[in-house]
Design an enzyme around this catalytic site. Structure first.
Site, PDB file in Angstrom:
ATOM      1  N   HIS A  76       0.877  -1.422   0.228  1.00  0.00           N
ATOM      2  CA  HIS A  76      -0.106  -0.385   0.104  1.00  0.00           C
ATOM      3  C   HIS A  76       0.808   1.236  -0.241  1.00  0.00           C
ATOM      4  O   HIS A  76       2.134   0.928   0.562  1.00  0.00           O
ATOM      5  CB  HIS A  76      -0.614  -0.144   0.997  1.00  0.00           C
ATOM      6  CG  HIS A  76      -1.975  -0.978   1.351  1.00  0.00           C
ATOM      7  ND1 HIS A  76      -3.037  -0.890   2.128  1.00  0.00           N
ATOM      8  CD2 HIS A  76      -2.121  -1.833   0.576  1.00  0.00           C
ATOM      9  CE1 HIS A  76      -3.971  -2.082   2.051  1.00  0.00           C
ATOM     10  NE2 HIS A  76      -3.007  -2.601   0.641  1.00  0.00           N
ATOM     11  N   TYR A 205      -8.486   4.862   8.536  1.00  0.00           N
ATOM     12  CA  TYR A 205      -8.677   5.811  10.051  1.00  0.00           C
ATOM     13  C   TYR A 205      -9.650   6.657  10.242  1.00  0.00           C
ATOM     14  O   TYR A 205      -9.508   7.712   9.766  1.00  0.00           O
ATOM     15  CB  TYR A 205      -7.190   5.538  10.628  1.00  0.00           C
ATOM     16  CG  TYR A 205      -5.925   4.846  10.784  1.00  0.00           C
ATOM     17  CD1 TYR A 205      -5.772   4.258   9.361  1.00  0.00           C
ATOM     18  CD2 TYR A 205      -5.275   4.856  11.442  1.00  0.00           C
ATOM     19  CE1 TYR A 205      -4.434   3.684   9.639  1.00  0.00           C
ATOM     20  CE2 TYR A 205      -4.289   3.233  12.612  1.00  0.00           C
ATOM     21  CZ  TYR A 205      -3.876   2.915  10.829  1.00  0.00           C
ATOM     22  OH  TYR A 205      -3.097   2.146  11.190  1.00  0.00           O
ATOM     23  N   PRO A 296      -1.387   0.224  19.294  1.00  0.00           N
ATOM     24  CA  PRO A 296      -1.096   0.202  17.896  1.00  0.00           C
ATOM     25  C   PRO A 296      -1.991   0.944  16.743  1.00  0.00           C
ATOM     26  O   PRO A 296      -1.984   1.066  15.540  1.00  0.00           O
ATOM     27  CB  PRO A 296      -2.730  -1.641  17.917  1.00  0.00           C
ATOM     28  CG  PRO A 296      -3.496  -0.750  19.077  1.00  0.00           C
ATOM     29  CD  PRO A 296      -2.627   0.094  20.239  1.00  0.00           C
ATOM     30  N   LYS A 300       3.228  -0.109  14.928  1.00  0.00           N
ATOM     31  CA  LYS A 300       3.960  -0.360  15.058  1.00  0.00           C
ATOM     32  C   LYS A 300       5.365  -0.783  16.382  1.00  0.00           C
ATOM     33  O   LYS A 300       6.127  -1.646  16.147  1.00  0.00           O
ATOM     34  CB  LYS A 300       5.309   1.309  15.919  1.00  0.00           C
ATOM     35  CG  LYS A 300       5.064   2.475  14.840  1.00  0.00           C
ATOM     36  CD  LYS A 300       5.760   2.258  13.659  1.00  0.00           C
ATOM     37  CE  LYS A 300       5.317   3.338  12.914  1.00  0.00           C
ATOM     38  NZ  LYS A 300       5.144   2.977  11.255  1.00  0.00           N
ATOM     39  N   TYR A 388       4.837   6.699   9.754  1.00  0.00           N
ATOM     40  CA  TYR A 388       3.704   5.066   9.560  1.00  0.00           C
ATOM     41  C   TYR A 388       4.325   4.410   8.195  1.00  0.00           C
ATOM     42  O   TYR A 388       4.536   2.921   8.382  1.00  0.00           O
ATOM     43  CB  TYR A 388       2.778   5.499   8.775  1.00  0.00           C
ATOM     44  CG  TYR A 388       1.485   4.762   9.146  1.00  0.00           C
ATOM     45  CD1 TYR A 388       1.171   4.640   9.531  1.00  0.00           C
ATOM     46  CD2 TYR A 388       1.896   3.485   7.507  1.00  0.00           C
ATOM     47  CE1 TYR A 388       0.115   4.226  10.120  1.00  0.00           C
ATOM     48  CE2 TYR A 388       0.432   3.133   8.185  1.00  0.00           C
ATOM     49  CZ  TYR A 388      -0.408   3.062   9.503  1.00  0.00           C
ATOM     50  OH  TYR A 388      -1.095   2.533   9.482  1.00  0.00           O
TER      51      TYR A 388
HETATM   52  P1  FAD Z   1       5.663 -11.338  21.354  1.00  0.00           P
HETATM   53  O1  FAD Z   1       5.556 -11.390  19.781  1.00  0.00           O
HETATM   54  O2  FAD Z   1       4.861 -11.887  22.020  1.00  0.00           O
HETATM   55  O3  FAD Z   1       6.748 -12.593  21.195  1.00  0.00           O
HETATM   56  C1  FAD Z   1       7.149 -13.210  22.186  1.00  0.00           C
HETATM   57  C2  FAD Z   1       6.920 -14.865  22.931  1.00  0.00           C
HETATM   58  O4  FAD Z   1       7.167 -14.757  24.024  1.00  0.00           O
HETATM   59  C3  FAD Z   1       5.950 -15.267  22.272  1.00  0.00           C
HETATM   60  O5  FAD Z   1       5.458 -16.305  21.542  1.00  0.00           O
HETATM   61  C4  FAD Z   1       5.139 -15.827  23.762  1.00  0.00           C
HETATM   62  O6  FAD Z   1       4.867 -16.864  23.710  1.00  0.00           O
HETATM   63  C5  FAD Z   1       6.930 -16.188  24.399  1.00  0.00           C
HETATM   64  N1  FAD Z   1       7.511 -15.913  25.401  1.00  0.00           N
HETATM   65  C6  FAD Z   1       5.979 -15.577  26.898  1.00  0.00           C
HETATM   66  N2  FAD Z   1       6.974 -15.922  27.619  1.00  0.00           N
HETATM   67  C7  FAD Z   1       7.532 -16.907  28.233  1.00  0.00           C
HETATM   68  C8  FAD Z   1       8.639 -17.660  28.653  1.00  0.00           C
HETATM   69  N3  FAD Z   1       8.640 -17.986  30.049  1.00  0.00           N
HETATM   70  N4  FAD Z   1       9.173 -19.025  27.932  1.00  0.00           N
HETATM   71  C9  FAD Z   1       9.616 -18.512  27.100  1.00  0.00           C
HETATM   72  N5  FAD Z   1       9.193 -18.109  25.917  1.00  0.00           N
HETATM   73  C10 FAD Z   1       7.659 -17.357  25.925  1.00  0.00           C
HETATM   74  N6  FAD Z   1       1.123  -4.363  17.197  1.00  0.00           N
HETATM   75  C11 FAD Z   1       0.966  -3.958  15.520  1.00  0.00           C
HETATM   76  O7  FAD Z   1       1.432  -2.698  15.316  1.00  0.00           O
HETATM   77  N7  FAD Z   1      -0.755  -3.928  15.387  1.00  0.00           N
HETATM   78  C12 FAD Z   1      -1.862  -5.168  16.151  1.00  0.00           C
HETATM   79  O8  FAD Z   1      -2.654  -4.755  15.806  1.00  0.00           O
HETATM   80  C13 FAD Z   1      -1.640  -5.517  17.114  1.00  0.00           C
HETATM   81  N8  FAD Z   1      -1.946  -6.513  17.660  1.00  0.00           N
HETATM   82  C14 FAD Z   1      -1.947  -6.904  18.479  1.00  0.00           C
HETATM   83  C15 FAD Z   1      -2.317  -7.396  19.777  1.00  0.00           C
HETATM   84  C16 FAD Z   1      -2.651  -8.342  20.322  1.00  0.00           C
HETATM   85  C17 FAD Z   1      -3.429  -8.948  21.186  1.00  0.00           C
HETATM   86  C18 FAD Z   1      -1.244  -8.314  21.270  1.00  0.00           C
HETATM   87  C19 FAD Z   1      -0.439  -8.587  22.500  1.00  0.00           C
HETATM   88  C20 FAD Z   1       0.040  -7.530  20.490  1.00  0.00           C
HETATM   89  C21 FAD Z   1      -0.138  -6.920  19.510  1.00  0.00           C
HETATM   90  N9  FAD Z   1       0.534  -6.262  18.421  1.00  0.00           N
HETATM   91  C22 FAD Z   1      -0.111  -5.193  17.671  1.00  0.00           C
HETATM   92  C23 FAD Z   1       1.606  -5.824  18.838  1.00  0.00           C
HETATM   93  C24 FAD Z   1       2.646  -6.467  18.442  1.00  0.00           C
HETATM   94  O9  FAD Z   1       2.091  -7.806  17.849  1.00  0.00           O
HETATM   95  C25 FAD Z   1       4.068  -6.969  19.296  1.00  0.00           C
HETATM   96  O10 FAD Z   1       4.415  -5.492  19.502  1.00  0.00           O
HETATM   97  C26 FAD Z   1       5.430  -7.866  18.422  1.00  0.00           C
HETATM   98  O11 FAD Z   1       4.404  -9.073  19.052  1.00  0.00           O
HETATM   99  C27 FAD Z   1       5.824  -8.268  19.167  1.00  0.00           C
HETATM  100  O12 FAD Z   1       7.141  -9.429  18.977  1.00  0.00           O
HETATM  101  P2  FAD Z   1       7.624  -9.493  19.947  1.00  0.00           P
HETATM  102  O13 FAD Z   1       8.730 -10.663  19.380  1.00  0.00           O
HETATM  103  O14 FAD Z   1       8.705  -8.617  21.017  1.00  0.00           O
HETATM  104  O15 FAD Z   1       7.487 -10.620  21.298  1.00  0.00           O
HETATM  105  C1  PHB Z   2      -4.265  -4.251  11.543  1.00  0.00           C
HETATM  106  O1  PHB Z   2      -4.127  -4.698  10.198  1.00  0.00           O
HETATM  107  O2  PHB Z   2      -4.944  -5.369  13.033  1.00  0.00           O
HETATM  108  C2  PHB Z   2      -3.515  -3.018  11.866  1.00  0.00           C
HETATM  109  C3  PHB Z   2      -3.564  -2.357  11.380  1.00  0.00           C
HETATM  110  C4  PHB Z   2      -3.324  -0.989  11.497  1.00  0.00           C
HETATM  111  C5  PHB Z   2      -3.225  -0.438  12.591  1.00  0.00           C
HETATM  112  C6  PHB Z   2      -3.251  -1.552  13.599  1.00  0.00           C
HETATM  113  C7  PHB Z   2      -3.579  -2.851  13.212  1.00  0.00           C
HETATM  114  O3  PHB Z   2      -2.008   1.003  13.193  1.00  0.00           O
END
Ligand code: FAD
Ligand code: PHB
Length: 394
Positions: A76, A205, A296, A300, A388
Site C-alpha cells: 500500500h 483510520y 496499536p 508499530k 508511518y
Molecule cells: P511477542 O510476539 O509477544 O513474542 C514473545 C514470545 O515469547 C511469545 O511467543 C511468547 O509466547 C513467548 N514467551 C513469553 N513468556 C515466555 C517464557 N517465560 N518462556 C518462553 N517463551 C515465552 N501490533 C501492531 O502493530 N498492530 C496490531 O494490530 C497489534 N495487535 C496486537 C494484538 C495483541 C493481542 C497483542 C498482544 C499485540 C499486538 N500488537 C500489535 C503488538 C505486536 O504484535 C507486538 O509488538 C509483537 O508481537 C512484538 O514481538 P515480540 O517478539 O517482541 O513479542
Molecule cells: C491490523 O491490520 O491489525 C492493524 C492495522 C493498522 C493498525 C493496527 C492494526 O494501526
C-alpha cells in the site's frame, strides 16, 4: 539432574523478535537456541499485527525469508484518514519519495521464520515450562527450563529476552535497575477478523463522535476491523450484528459501502505505552515487547521489535568478530532513540483519533482541527507519512 546445553546466545521467546534475531545470528555464523513456552501451532495462529514497514520488509527479504511475503503481501502506498464523514488520503509514495507499507500478517511472518529456521538446522524448543534466567552479571549466564518432564540448563554467552510484555526476563532484573515509563489509555480496541473482501484498497483510520474505527485487511478476501471500546469491554455483549452496525455508523461516508461477512474471530485489546530503560542488564538484553509496548494506532509494535534485534545482532556480530563490546554497550541507547520516537508517534496517532472519557467540546474541536491540519498541510502529512512507513534504521 538437569541436562546441560551450551550455545552462544540463548533466546527466550519465539515471537518476531526472537526468531528474527536467531536468523540474523545464523547468517553471521553465531549459534543460538530459542525456547518458547507456547506450542508451535499456537504461535503460528496467534492473530496480531498486520502492517510491515518498508525497512522490515527489506530486512526479511535480505534474510532470505521474504518469498511468500513478496507473493502474498499487499503493498500500500497510502492510508485514508476519515472524519466528519469525509475521507482524506495520505499519499505515502509522493510524500516519502516512493516508500510504502506491506500488509502481511504477523503470524505468517512467524510461520515463514520458523520454517526457515528449522529447515536450516536451527533449534526452537516449543512448549517449555518453568523458564528462569540466571547469572547474567557473570560471563556465563544460564537459562533453566523444563521440557517433556526433563529439566535443562542452557549456559550461554548472552541471553536475549525476546519473551514479550508478559515474559519472565524483564521481571528477573533486580529491583532498582530499570526505570519504567508508562501510560495506560482509558479505552481498548474490539477487533474482528471477517471473511469479507476489504471495502477499501487502503486502510481507513476514522475519527467519529462515537469513537475511533479502523478498517484494515489481511488478504483480498479477509478484512480486519476495529472499534474503540471500553478497556474491559465484555465481548459477550457484542453479537456480530452489533459490531457491524457500529462499524457502519463510525465509518459512514457518502457513497461508500461496508462489505460484511462471517466473523471468524473477535477479541478486545487494551492499549498502553510502556518503556523500560535501560534495555540491558549485564549479559541479559531485552528486545521487542519485553522492553516496550506501543498502542496499536501507529501499527508499530512488530516493526519496533524487528528494529531492536537488528541492532542487537550487529552488536553480537562485532563482539564475536573482534571481541569488542562497544556496540553491546550502546545497544540500549541506540534502540531507545528509535523507541521514543515511535512512542511519540503512536501516542500522537492514538490521541488524535480516539474519544477520551471526560473530554470537553474544546478537546473535540481541537482534535478535528488537528485532523484538518494533518490532511491539508503538506508538512504535517509528510510527518505522518515518514513515521508511518518507518523512520530510517540507525
Ligand atoms: P511477542 O510476539 O509477544 O513474542 C514473545 C514470545 O515469547 C511469545 O511467543 C511468547 O509466547 C513467548 N514467551 C513469553 N513468556 C515466555 C517464557 N517465560 N518462556 C518462553 N517463551 C515465552 N501490533 C501492531 O502493530 N498492530 C496490531 O494490530 C497489534 N495487535 C496486537 C494484538 C495483541 C493481542 C497483542 C498482544 C499485540 C499486538 N500488537 C500489535 C503488538 C505486536 O504484535 C507486538 O509488538 C509483537 O508481537 C512484538 O514481538 P515480540 O517478539 O517482541 O513479542
Ligand atoms: C491490523 O491490520 O491489525 C492493524 C492495522 C493498522 C493498525 C493496527 C492494526 O494501526
Amino acid at each position: 539432574m538437569p541436562i546441560s546445553q551450551r550455545t552462544q546466545v540463548g533466546i527466550v521467546g519465539a515471537g518476531p523478535a526472537g526468531l528474527v534475531l536467531s536468523h540474523l545470528l545464523q547468517l553471521e555464523g553465531i549459534e543460538s537456541l530459542v525456547i518458547e513456552n507456547r506450542s508451535r501451532q499456537y504461535v503460528e495462529e496467534r492473530v496480531r499485527a498486520g502492517v510491515l514497514e518498508q525497512g522490515t520488509v527489506d530486512l526479511l527479504t535480505e534474510m532470505g525469508v521474504g518469498q511468500r511475503m513478496q507473493r502474498e503481501g499487499l503493498v500500500h502506498y497510502g492510508i485514508e484518514l476519515r472524519f466528519n464523514g469525509k475521507g482524506h488520503r495520505i499519499d505515502f509514495k509522493e510524500l516519502t519519495g516512493g516508500k510504502g507499507i506491506t500488509i502481511y500478517s504477523q503470524h505468517e511472518v512467524v510461520k515463514d521464520l520458523t520454517n526457515a529456521r528449522l529447515a536450516s538446522g536451527g533449534q526452537i524448543f516449543f512448549e517449555v515450562e518453568n523458564v528462569s534466567v540466571h547469572d547474567f552479571t557473570s560471563s556465563n549466564p544460564k537459562i533453566h527450563y523444563r521440557k517433556d518432564s526433563q529439566d535443562y540448563e542452557m549456559s550461554c554467552d548472552f541471553i536475549a529476552g525476546c519473551d514479550g510484555f508478559h515474559g519472565i526476563c524483564r521481571p528477573s532484573i533486580p529491583e532498582g535497575i530499570l526505570t519504567t515509563y508508562e501510560r495506560v489509555y482509558p479505552f481498548g480496541w474490539l477487533g474482528i477478523l471477517a471473511e469479507a473482501p476489504p471495502s477499501s484498497d487502503e486502510l481507513i483510520y476514522t475519527y467519529h463522535e462515537r469513537g475511533f474505527a479502523l478498517l484494515s485487511m489481511r488478504t483480498p478476501h479477509i478484512s480486519r476491523l476495529y472499534v474503540q471500546c471500553d478497556p474491559d469491554e465484555d465481548i459477550a455483549l457484542w453479537p456480530d450484528e452489533k459490531i457491524w452496525q457500529e462499524l457502519e455508523t463510525r465509518l459512514a461516508s457518502d457513497g461508500w459501502k461496508l462489505t460484511k461477512g462471517p466473523i471468524l474471530q473477535k477479541g478486545v485489546t487494551g492499549m498502553r505505552s510502556f518503556v523500560v530503560e535501560p534495555m540491558r542488564y549485564g549479559r541479559l538484553f531485552l528486545a521487542g515487547d519485553s522492553a516496550h509496548i506501543v498502542p496499536p494506532t501507529g501499527a508499530k509494535g512488530l516493526n519496533l521489535a524487528v528494529a531492536d534485534v537488528r541492532v542487537l545482532a550487529r552488536a553480537f556480530k562485532a563482539f564475536y568478530a573482534t571481541g569488542r563490546t562497544e556496540l553491546l554497550n550502546t545497544y540500549s541507547e541506540v534502540c531507545l532513540r528509535r523507541v521514543w520516537k515511535v512512542q511519540r508517534f503512536s501516542w500522537w496517532m492514538t490521541s488524535m483519533l480516539h474519544r477520551f472519557p471526560g473530554e470537553n467540546p474544546f478537546d473535540h474541536r481541537r482534535q478535528l482541527a488537528e485532523l484538518d491540519y494533518v490532511t491539508s498541510s503538506r508538512a504535517a502529512s509528510q510527518s505522518l507519512a515518514e513515521n508511518y512507513v518507518g523512520l530510517p534504521m540507525d
